[in-house]
Design a protein around this motif. Structure first.
Motif, mmCIF file in Angstrom:
data_model
loop_
_atom_site.group_PDB
_atom_site.id
_atom_site.type_symbol
_atom_site.label_atom_id
_atom_site.label_comp_id
_atom_site.label_asym_id
_atom_site.label_seq_id
_atom_site.Cartn_x
_atom_site.Cartn_y
_atom_site.Cartn_z
ATOM 1 N N ASN A 31 0.859 -1.187 0.000
ATOM 2 C CA ASN A 31 0.000 0.000 0.000
ATOM 3 C C ASN A 31 0.896 1.238 0.000
ATOM 4 O O ASN A 31 0.784 2.112 0.868
ATOM 5 C CB ASN A 31 -0.902 -0.033 1.232
ATOM 6 N N ASP A 55 1.266 3.870 -1.935
ATOM 7 C CA ASP A 55 0.731 5.218 -2.178
ATOM 8 C C ASP A 55 0.220 5.843 -0.879
ATOM 9 O O ASP A 55 0.500 7.014 -0.584
ATOM 10 C CB ASP A 55 -0.393 5.173 -3.214
ATOM 11 N N GLU A 56 -0.525 5.074 -0.109
ATOM 12 C CA GLU A 56 -1.035 5.588 1.157
ATOM 13 C C GLU A 56 0.100 5.811 2.151
ATOM 14 O O GLU A 56 0.084 6.762 2.935
ATOM 15 C CB GLU A 56 -2.072 4.627 1.743
ATOM 16 N N ASP A 79 3.253 6.606 1.378
ATOM 17 C CA ASP A 79 3.971 7.826 0.978
ATOM 18 C C ASP A 79 3.157 9.080 1.281
ATOM 19 O O ASP A 79 3.721 10.121 1.643
ATOM 20 C CB ASP A 79 4.313 7.771 -0.511
ATOM 21 N N LYS A 80 1.853 8.979 1.133
ATOM 22 C CA LYS A 80 0.990 10.119 1.432
ATOM 23 C C LYS A 80 1.070 10.481 2.914
ATOM 24 O O LYS A 80 1.103 11.651 3.289
ATOM 25 C CB LYS A 80 -0.449 9.799 1.041
ATOM 26 N N SER A 116 4.452 12.125 3.619
ATOM 27 C CA SER A 116 4.870 13.165 2.682
ATOM 28 C C SER A 116 5.081 14.526 3.334
ATOM 29 O O SER A 116 5.963 15.289 2.928
ATOM 30 C CB SER A 116 3.841 13.292 1.547
#
Length: 354
Positions: free
Chosen positions: A279, A281-282, A284-285, A288
């Motif tokens: 997962n 993307d979540e 890294d979000k 971030s």
């Protein structure tokens, strides 16, 4: 600056929860012996020790199904050979009899392949396993536990902390009053999300469907004769008497070939359920907008299955200081240290006992 805490299953175990793979092994064996045996036979090829590293072992050995498919093919092929092939002139039209026999053989082969594949019952295994995992975790999640002194001191020392937990449970929220806004359940949250479980995609093996067929060489020769016959002119055909039936070869089906490639493809697709899709993307979000100067790993072995997450942390926070918990067991302690070196050969970490 922010401290980022990475929470693994050892965190729950340090609080007395029975969430290890060994606990899971015993739980499944106690709930459903047939599923327990199916996991041992089909996923771990009889090696019960594979439960100790379930995720990194799952999907890496296809020999159970390879042998099973081959046995099914051999049985179907032999059955086809034993069935009637010719016709009896006393019973009427020879050609119709032969075609009916060919059709019966094809139907019998198809039925045997269907029964052979469904005997594995593999497509239901993942969902049944996950249901047992959830049931076990729900029991453990409801337990009252004592606050761990090491964890408490770390949380107290680092008031400005964000948490990424690889656990499905709510030990952090319930025992340390951590607000949910500060926690990312990267593999799903019990009772809310679909749990993410499995092995890395590139570690799973697949069977080659093309290898699971049994050709009928006599029928192949028969088809070659078909092609030779059908390209002849009408005049040439009058001079060409087909040796067995005296009719157009193209009307005669292949009687004994066994092709289980579709079922092998179906098996390969079913295996994809055991892939742990990161997962990322979540993940890294979540990190971030953070400025992290310290990363504390509590109860995570830093195993290969989750390397993509840790590589992302190193890329985002190259100057962060790392603190990593190790187990009291010498073997497990060395395992964590070795895994850290594999991840970050040039980095040093402060190790502490959980």
């Amino acid at each position: 600056m922010t401290t980022l805490m990475i929470i693994g299953n050892g965190f729950d175990m340090a609080h007395g929860l029975h969430t290890s793979y060994g606990d899971l092994k015993e739980f499944v064996a106690g709930k459903d012996k047939s599923i327990y045996d199916q996991i041992n036979d089909q996923l771990f090829i009889g090696n019960k020790d594979s439960w100790n590293n379930f995720e990194s072992n799952v999907g890496t050995d296809d020999s159970y199904f390879e042998n099973g498919f081959q046995e099914t093919i051999e049985n179907a092929y032999q059955t086809a050979l034993d069935m009637d092939t010719g016709g009896d002139p006393m019973r009427g039209d020879m050609l119709s009899q032969m075609e009916n026999n060919d059709y019966a053989r094809e139907e019998e082969i198809s039925n045997l392949l269907y029964l052979g594949y469904n005997h594995f019952n593999f497509e239901e295994l993942y969902s049944k396993f996950i249901s047992f995992l959830e049931e076990m975790l729900e029991i453990e999640n409801k337990k009252s536990v004592k606050v761990n002194s090491v964890v408490k001191s770390k949380v107290k020392e680092e008031p400005n902390t964000k948490f990424i937990t690889f656990n499905y449970t709510h030990t952090l929220e319930k025992n340390y009053n951590i607000p949910q806004t500060s926690i990312l359940h990267i593999h799903g949250e019990l009772g809310k999300d679909e749990l993410i479980f499995g092995n890395q995609e590139d570690k799973l093996t697949n069977l080659n469907p093309l290898e699971f067929t049994e050709k009928d060489h006599e029928s192949e020769e028969y088809e070659r004769n078909c092609e030779a016959y059908n390209v002849l002119s009408d005049e040439e055909k009058e001079c060409y008497f087909p040796p067995e039936t005296g009719h157009d070869y193209s009307a005669h089906p292949t009687p004994n070939a066994v092709d289980s490639s579709d079922y092998v493809e179906q098996y390969n697709v079913s295996k994809e359920e055991w892939i742990k899709v990161p997962n990322i993307d979540e993940f890294d979000k979540f990190i971030s907008e953070l400025e992290v100067d310290k990363i504390i790993v509590i109860g995570h072995s830093l195993g290969l299955v989750d390397h993509e997450y840790f590589n992302s942390l190193e890329k985002k926070f190259p100057n962060a200081q790392w603190e990593v918990s190790v187990y009291e067991s010498e073997t497990r302690r060395d395992e964590v240290r070795d895994n850290f070196k594999k991840l970050f050969p040039a980095k040093k970490a402060c190790f502490f006992t959980l």
